[in-house]
Design a protein around this motif. Structure first.
Motif, short mmCIF file in Angstrom:
data_model
loop_
_atom_site.label_atom_id
_atom_site.label_comp_id
_atom_site.label_asym_id
_atom_site.label_seq_id
_atom_site.Cartn_x
_atom_site.Cartn_y
_atom_site.Cartn_z
N ASN A 1 38.76 38.23 38.24
CA ASN A 1 39.16 39.07 39.38
C ASN A 1 38.12 39.04 40.49
OD1 ASN A 1 41.58 39.80 38.18
ND2 ASN A 1 40.77 41.69 37.31
N LEU A 2 36.85 39.05 40.10
CA LEU A 2 35.78 39.01 41.10
C LEU A 2 35.76 37.66 41.82
CD1 LEU A 2 33.34 40.28 42.47
CD2 LEU A 2 31.94 39.48 40.55
N ILE A 3 35.93 36.59 41.06
CA ILE A 3 35.98 35.26 41.67
C ILE A 3 37.12 35.17 42.68
CG2 ILE A 3 36.48 32.82 41.19
CD1 ILE A 3 34.96 33.19 38.53
N LYS A 4 38.26 35.73 42.32
CA LYS A 4 39.41 35.73 43.24
C LYS A 4 39.12 36.58 44.47
CE LYS A 4 44.38 36.62 43.42
NZ LYS A 4 45.59 37.05 42.64
N LYS A 5 38.53 37.75 44.25
CA LYS A 5 38.21 38.67 45.35
C LYS A 5 37.29 38.00 46.38
CE LYS A 5 35.40 42.80 46.20
NZ LYS A 5 34.58 43.87 45.56
N LEU A 6 36.34 37.20 45.90
CA LEU A 6 35.37 36.56 46.77
C LEU A 6 35.82 35.18 47.27
CD1 LEU A 6 32.07 37.44 44.85
CD2 LEU A 6 33.10 38.65 46.77
N ASN A 7 37.05 34.79 46.91
CA ASN A 7 37.55 33.46 47.27
C ASN A 7 36.59 32.36 46.80
OD1 ASN A 7 39.93 34.39 48.66
ND2 ASN A 7 38.60 34.98 50.36
N ALA A 8 36.12 32.51 45.57
CA ALA A 8 35.08 31.62 45.05
C ALA A 8 35.61 30.59 44.05
CB ALA A 8 33.99 32.46 44.38
N GLU A 9 36.92 30.43 43.98
CA GLU A 9 37.50 29.55 42.97
C GLU A 9 36.98 28.11 43.04
OE1 GLU A 9 39.22 31.60 44.90
OE2 GLU A 9 40.79 32.66 43.77
N SER A 10 36.70 27.63 44.24
CA SER A 10 36.25 26.24 44.39
C SER A 10 34.75 26.08 44.16
CB SER A 10 36.62 25.71 45.77
OG SER A 10 35.96 26.46 46.79
N SER A 11 34.04 27.19 44.01
CA SER A 11 32.58 27.12 43.89
C SER A 11 32.06 27.45 42.49
CB SER A 11 31.93 28.09 44.89
OG SER A 11 32.24 27.73 46.21
N VAL A 12 32.90 28.09 41.66
CA VAL A 12 32.44 28.59 40.37
C VAL A 12 33.09 27.83 39.22
CG1 VAL A 12 32.29 30.61 38.85
CG2 VAL A 12 32.06 30.89 41.33
#
Length: 252
Positions: free
Chosen positions: A140-151
């Motif tokens: 959920n945090l990854i989605k919130k931060l739009n970090a899917e392509s970085s993590v």
């Protein structure tokens, strides 16, 4: 003539893809050379300065459901699983940093152009239930931060890896423990493995076997020149190391 040039170009591109350079991941950030605290924001920033491909860090869940970044199950003597963030904040890293929350850590990491953030979910000292409870919070945090392509996510807990894949079909997730075959990893729809380097030395056909199934290969924690060189010669995809400066020289 144009057709021949196109074929030559295509063959060159395919050849480069087949021999893609091994990428370096700084283990707990780049901390060793400058004696920085491991898993600190300072070590993360230093990893970016070195221009490694990625920086690995470890995540725990506190008693009050806050995700924090630290390797050990305790933060300078304070047990993370049975403590609140406020209690953990009574201790500091030697450089004066507080224990970072995962949100703080990712917010900094996402500003570092081109640096992959390799998130290891640690097994909770409070039990399997708490380990698995951390999975949707992380996603959920990854989605919130739009970090899917970085993590990317790694874990020694196989059930946690399966839970990540159950809840998210695309984020890269790699298993660490070294006890699953290429076929098992493929069947579980994981992205690949991150096994101790000695397992690849004892089983020199493994890297090719995983790659044949389209799975990624990573090795931890290779620090000696001869071990890093072995993995480079085997064309492993990634090397996780406490000696990123040395590894960057060898992969060149």
């Amino acid at each position: 003539m144009r057709k021949q040039l196109f074929i030559l170009f295509a063959m060159t591109v395919l050849g480069l893809s087949a021999t893609a350079q091994t990428k370096v991941i700084a283990h707990r950030g780049a901390w060793k050379k400058d004696k920085l605290p491991q898993n600190s924001l300072a070590s993360l920033l230093q990893a970016a300065e070195l221009k490694v491909w990625g920086s690995e860090f470890d995540v725990h869940l506190t008693k009050d459901d806050v995700l924090v970044v630290n390797h050990d199950a305790d933060f300078y003597g304070t047990d993370i699983a049975t403590s609140t963030l406020e209690e953990l904040a009574t201790k500091l890293h030697p450089n004066g940093e507080y224990i970072p929350t995962l949100e703080e850590f990712l917010n900094i990491g996402l500003q570092l152009d081109g640096l992959k953030l390799i998130l290891e979910l640690k097994q909770s000292g409070a039990g399997k239930e708490r380990t698995l409870a951390a999975v949707p919070m992380i996603l959920n945090l990854i989605k919130k931060l739009n970090a899917e392509s970085s993590v990317e996510i790694i874990s020694f807990d196989y059930d946690a890896c399966l839970k990540v894949r159950e809840l998210n079909a695309t984020i890269p997730v790699h298993y660490l423990n070294g006890d699953k075959s290429p076929e098992e990893i493929k069947s579980a729809k994981l992205s690949g493995v991150d096994y101790h380097y000695s397992l690849f030395q004892k089983n020199p056909t493994w890297i090719a076997a995983f790659k044949a199934l389209g799975l990624k290969t990573n090795a931890w924690t290779a620090n000696k020149k001869e071990d890093i060189q072995f993995l480079v010669d085997q064309k492993i995809d990634f090397i996780t190391t406490d000696e990123p400066e040395l590894a960057l020289e060898l992969v060149k």
